[in-house]
Design an enzyme around this catalytic site. Structure first.
Site, PDB file in Angstrom:
ATOM      1  N   GLY A  50      -8.162 -19.731  25.179  1.00 43.95           N
ATOM      2  CA  GLY A  50      -7.403 -20.736  24.468  1.00 43.95           C
ATOM      3  C   GLY A  50      -5.917 -20.468  24.650  1.00 43.95           C
ATOM      4  O   GLY A  50      -5.533 -19.362  25.057  1.00 43.95           O
ATOM      5  N   GLN A  55       2.940 -20.168  22.959  1.00 43.44           N
ATOM      6  CA  GLN A  55       2.739 -19.222  24.068  1.00 43.44           C
ATOM      7  C   GLN A  55       3.365 -19.712  25.367  1.00 43.44           C
ATOM      8  O   GLN A  55       3.513 -18.935  26.303  1.00 43.44           O
ATOM      9  CB  GLN A  55       1.243 -18.959  24.285  1.00 43.44           C
ATOM     10  CG  GLN A  55       0.596 -18.217  23.125  1.00 43.44           C
ATOM     11  CD  GLN A  55      -0.856 -17.947  23.405  1.00 43.44           C
ATOM     12  OE1 GLN A  55      -1.695 -18.799  23.184  1.00 43.44           O
ATOM     13  NE2 GLN A  55      -1.165 -16.755  23.896  1.00 43.44           N
ATOM     14  N   CYS A  97      -5.536 -11.463  23.715  1.00 39.60           N
ATOM     15  CA  CYS A  97      -4.586 -12.574  23.675  1.00 39.60           C
ATOM     16  C   CYS A  97      -3.731 -12.533  24.935  1.00 39.60           C
ATOM     17  O   CYS A  97      -3.267 -11.456  25.323  1.00 39.60           O
ATOM     18  CB  CYS A  97      -3.699 -12.434  22.437  1.00 39.60           C
ATOM     19  SG  CYS A  97      -2.457 -13.721  22.291  1.00 39.60           S
ATOM     20  N   LEU A  98      -3.525 -13.692  25.540  1.00 37.75           N
ATOM     21  CA  LEU A  98      -2.699 -13.744  26.759  1.00 37.75           C
ATOM     22  C   LEU A  98      -1.275 -13.257  26.491  1.00 37.75           C
ATOM     23  O   LEU A  98      -0.592 -12.818  27.403  1.00 37.75           O
ATOM     24  CB  LEU A  98      -2.667 -15.173  27.317  1.00 37.75           C
ATOM     25  CG  LEU A  98      -4.001 -15.726  27.819  1.00 37.75           C
ATOM     26  CD1 LEU A  98      -3.842 -17.189  28.207  1.00 37.75           C
ATOM     27  CD2 LEU A  98      -4.530 -14.919  28.986  1.00 37.75           C
ATOM     28  N   HIS A 139      -7.705 -17.717  15.659  1.00 42.05           N
ATOM     29  CA  HIS A 139      -6.714 -17.011  16.483  1.00 42.05           C
ATOM     30  C   HIS A 139      -5.593 -17.970  16.912  1.00 42.05           C
ATOM     31  O   HIS A 139      -4.406 -17.633  16.816  1.00 42.05           O
ATOM     32  CB  HIS A 139      -7.429 -16.417  17.705  1.00 42.05           C
ATOM     33  CG  HIS A 139      -6.546 -15.725  18.682  1.00 42.05           C
ATOM     34  ND1 HIS A 139      -6.611 -14.370  18.927  1.00 42.05           N
ATOM     35  CD2 HIS A 139      -5.560 -16.199  19.509  1.00 42.05           C
ATOM     36  CE1 HIS A 139      -5.708 -14.040  19.838  1.00 42.05           C
ATOM     37  NE2 HIS A 139      -5.063 -15.125  20.212  1.00 42.05           N
ATOM     38  N   GLU A 140      -5.974 -19.173  17.356  1.00 38.63           N
ATOM     39  CA  GLU A 140      -4.973 -20.122  17.860  1.00 38.63           C
ATOM     40  C   GLU A 140      -4.090 -20.665  16.735  1.00 38.63           C
ATOM     41  O   GLU A 140      -2.876 -20.826  16.919  1.00 38.63           O
ATOM     42  CB  GLU A 140      -5.646 -21.270  18.617  1.00 38.63           C
ATOM     43  CG  GLU A 140      -6.464 -20.852  19.842  1.00 38.63           C
ATOM     44  CD  GLU A 140      -5.703 -19.981  20.834  1.00 38.63           C
ATOM     45  OE1 GLU A 140      -4.462 -20.089  20.917  1.00 38.63           O
ATOM     46  OE2 GLU A 140      -6.351 -19.169  21.525  1.00 38.63           O
ATOM     47  N   HIS A 143      -1.325 -18.409  15.889  1.00 44.47           N
ATOM     48  CA  HIS A 143      -0.174 -18.529  16.796  1.00 44.47           C
ATOM     49  C   HIS A 143       0.835 -19.560  16.290  1.00 44.47           C
ATOM     50  O   HIS A 143       2.053 -19.389  16.438  1.00 44.47           O
ATOM     51  CB  HIS A 143      -0.625 -18.974  18.197  1.00 44.47           C
ATOM     52  CG  HIS A 143      -1.050 -17.850  19.092  1.00 44.47           C
ATOM     53  ND1 HIS A 143      -0.209 -16.826  19.453  1.00 44.47           N
ATOM     54  CD2 HIS A 143      -2.221 -17.606  19.726  1.00 44.47           C
ATOM     55  CE1 HIS A 143      -0.863 -15.991  20.262  1.00 44.47           C
ATOM     56  NE2 HIS A 143      -2.080 -16.436  20.437  1.00 44.47           N
TER      57      HIS A 143
END
Ligand code: NI
Length: 172
Positions: A50, A55, A97-98, A139-140, A143
């Protein structure tokens, strides 16, 4: 948005710590379409599960999910102005996480979650999720509020990761 495709922002970048602004329909529609096109490419390149708008440097309330989750997410890929209500028992799962490259840690989160969001046209939809999909949306949405999964680790785990996180912040 010219830097959108350059790279995914890494911990230490202030945009990851901002509270994102809600998107407005129909005023933001063109911006949303351009943003999504770039994010889909970035997520595809990075091979993540995702990706949230902060990000890629855009502080707005939007995230996308990788198409692998189409079935769990009932065909939805784009989530705009999401509101979630996590519930149920706490469940441990490994998370990454990216924006925190190379770090994977087991983290407890509520096992289920409802989500209400808007699609690219501004239409509202709701889902009731469990498993990986419930975890992904929590998680998203974090962010969008400037929260990274490493913030939620136990003090001991945080301490153990301190050096690696510091290096990531310095290298960017
Ligand atoms: Ni992430």
């Amino acid at each position: 948005m010219q830097n959108l495709l350059k790279s995914v922002r890494v911990i230490g970048d202030p945009v990851l710590r901002k509270k994102s602004r809600p998107l407005v329909f129909p005023e933001d529609i063109l911006y949303i379409r351009t943003l999504i096109a770039g994010m889909v490419k970035a997520l595809d390149t990075a091979e993540g599960l995702g990706l949230a708008a902060p990000q890629v440097g855009e502080s707005v309330r939007l995230f996308i999910a990788a198409p692998d989750h189409l079935e769990e997410l009932n065909g939805h890929v784009v989530f705009i102005n999401p509101e979630i209500h996590p519930y149920g028992e706490m469940e441990k799962r490994e998370e990454g996480c990216l924006s925190v490259p190379g770090i994977y840690e087991v983290l407890s989160r509520p096992a289920q979650s409802t989500i209400k969001a808007q699609d690219v046209r501004g239409n509202y939809f709701s889902l009731d999720l469990d498993g990986l999909a419930a975890r992904l949306i929590q998680h998203e949405v974090d962010h969008l509020d400037g929260v990274l999964f490493v913030d939620k680790l136990s003090p001991i785990k945080k301490k153990l990761l301190k050096g690696r996180l510091k290096r990531l912040k310095e290298e960017g």
